[in-house]
Design a protein around this motif. Structure first.
Motif, PDB file in Angstrom:
ATOM      1  N   TRP A  94      26.965  24.946 161.468  1.00 43.40           N
ATOM      2  CA  TRP A  94      27.675  25.055 162.745  1.00 43.40           C
ATOM      3  C   TRP A  94      29.048  25.694 162.572  1.00 43.40           C
ATOM      4  O   TRP A  94      29.518  26.426 163.456  1.00 43.40           O
ATOM      5  CB  TRP A  94      27.789  23.696 163.418  1.00 43.40           C
ATOM      6  N   GLU A  98      30.382  28.892 164.689  1.00 42.89           N
ATOM      7  CA  GLU A  98      31.652  28.959 165.417  1.00 42.89           C
ATOM      8  C   GLU A  98      32.509  30.122 164.938  1.00 42.89           C
ATOM      9  O   GLU A  98      33.176  30.781 165.750  1.00 42.89           O
ATOM     10  CB  GLU A  98      32.400  27.639 165.268  1.00 42.89           C
ATOM     11  N   VAL A 101      31.000  33.256 166.450  1.00 43.77           N
ATOM     12  CA  VAL A 101      31.293  33.357 167.886  1.00 43.77           C
ATOM     13  C   VAL A 101      32.754  33.732 168.107  1.00 43.77           C
ATOM     14  O   VAL A 101      33.074  34.530 168.998  1.00 43.77           O
ATOM     15  CB  VAL A 101      30.949  32.033 168.596  1.00 43.77           C
ATOM     16  N   ALA A 102      33.649  33.162 167.286  1.00 40.62           N
ATOM     17  CA  ALA A 102      35.070  33.513 167.425  1.00 40.62           C
ATOM     18  C   ALA A 102      35.276  34.998 167.161  1.00 40.62           C
ATOM     19  O   ALA A 102      36.028  35.673 167.885  1.00 40.62           O
ATOM     20  CB  ALA A 102      35.905  32.677 166.463  1.00 40.62           C
TER      21      ALA A 102
END
Length: 288
Positions: A94, A98, A101-102
């Protein structure tokens, strides 16, 4: 015997188990082939699959992990681990999601600026200057690499070259990375890490010894004039650094200059000691 008829009272047909686990029979067959969720029993004659009710918890866990878009191979690694290790593997996955995605969020913001025609406004954030760099002997390591592997390779390769520089009279200038072709998620360069050194003869002897292991070489980098902009450690991250490259490119075009070699990132500061807002790198293009 039909697939709707279990062989004993403790087993469920694939249809009944699918309803209990909230997975489709098609998904159960796939997970069986991949080793994620094997049936408790398979009828040798008919090939029908039967499951125990206690397998429903694992089946539901697979379904939940799939909702995180977790690859099936990663799910297998999670399910094969004990409780604490499984949780750590999920957390690591995860964290990667993240981070990705950032990066995508930042890239989307950058692309909105380009698509809306505000790129030239963004250039005001960059001061473009020129500097004349004398000829220098450099030891190099070249690699074809995609953008996601580039930062790790830059750090590792410059570390190897700076260590090798001790055999070549020492480092005499700022290390840099030259891009002989585009490096992105679709194009793999190559990129070339370069460290200026003092002793050309020692450098050539070093390259002869190590060339096969790391694609190393030694060459004389000619004197160049660089058009560059200075950026912080935070701005080195992709895609922020793209804006700096494009700002310099537009400045070069506006000045009517021609390119005179591959573009580069010049690392003049201690990367590990620098903070996010400290200047660490010049994004530069050789020009004439």
């Amino acid at each position: 015997m039909t697939e709707d008829s279990p062989v004993d009272d403790d087993l469920l047909t694939i249809g009944a188990f699918a309803a209990r686990s909230r997975l489709s029979p098609k998904a159960l067959r796939l997970y069986d082939r991949l080793g994620l969720l094997a049936p408790a029993q398979v009828d040798e004659a008919s090939g029908y699959r039967y499951y125990r009710a206690g397998q429903a918890d694992r089946a539901r866990l697979v379904a939940l992990l799939r909702q995180l878009d977790m690859p099936l191979a990663t799910i297998a690694d999670v399910l094969d681990a004990d409780g604490d290790t499984a949780a750590e593997r999920l957390a690591a996955y995860w964290a990667d999601v993240e981070a990705r995605v950032a990066g995508q969020r930042t890239l989307a913001a950058y692309l909105r600026g380009r698509l809306s025609g505000r790129s030239s406004e963004m250039d005001e954030n960059y001061v473009i200057e020129t500097v004349d760099v004398p000829a220098q002997v450099v030891i190099t390591e070249k690699r074809h690499t995609l953008a996601d592997e580039l930062p790790a390779w830059i750090g590792a390769s410059l570390g190897r070259l700076e260590a090798a520089a001790r055999e070549c009279g020492g480092v005499t200038g700022a290390p840099f990375v030259a891009y002989h072709a585009e490096v992105s998620m679709e194009s793999d360069g190559p990129a070339e890490s370069c460290v200026p050194v003092a002793d050309e003869a020692a450098a050539r002897a070093w390259a002869e010894r190590s060339g096969r292991a790391w694609q190393t070489a030694v060459r004389v980098e000619p004197a160049r004039r660089l058009a560059y902009t200075r950026i912080t450690k935070a701005q080195v991250a992709h895609p922020q650094i793209l804006a700096a490259f494009e700002a310099v490119e537009r400045w070069v075009a506006a000045q009517g200059l021609a390119y005179d070699g591959p573009c580069r990132e010049v690392y003049f500061a201690d990367w590990d000691a620098a903070g996010a807002q400290d200047p660490v790198c010049d994004v530069a293009f050789p020009v004439r």
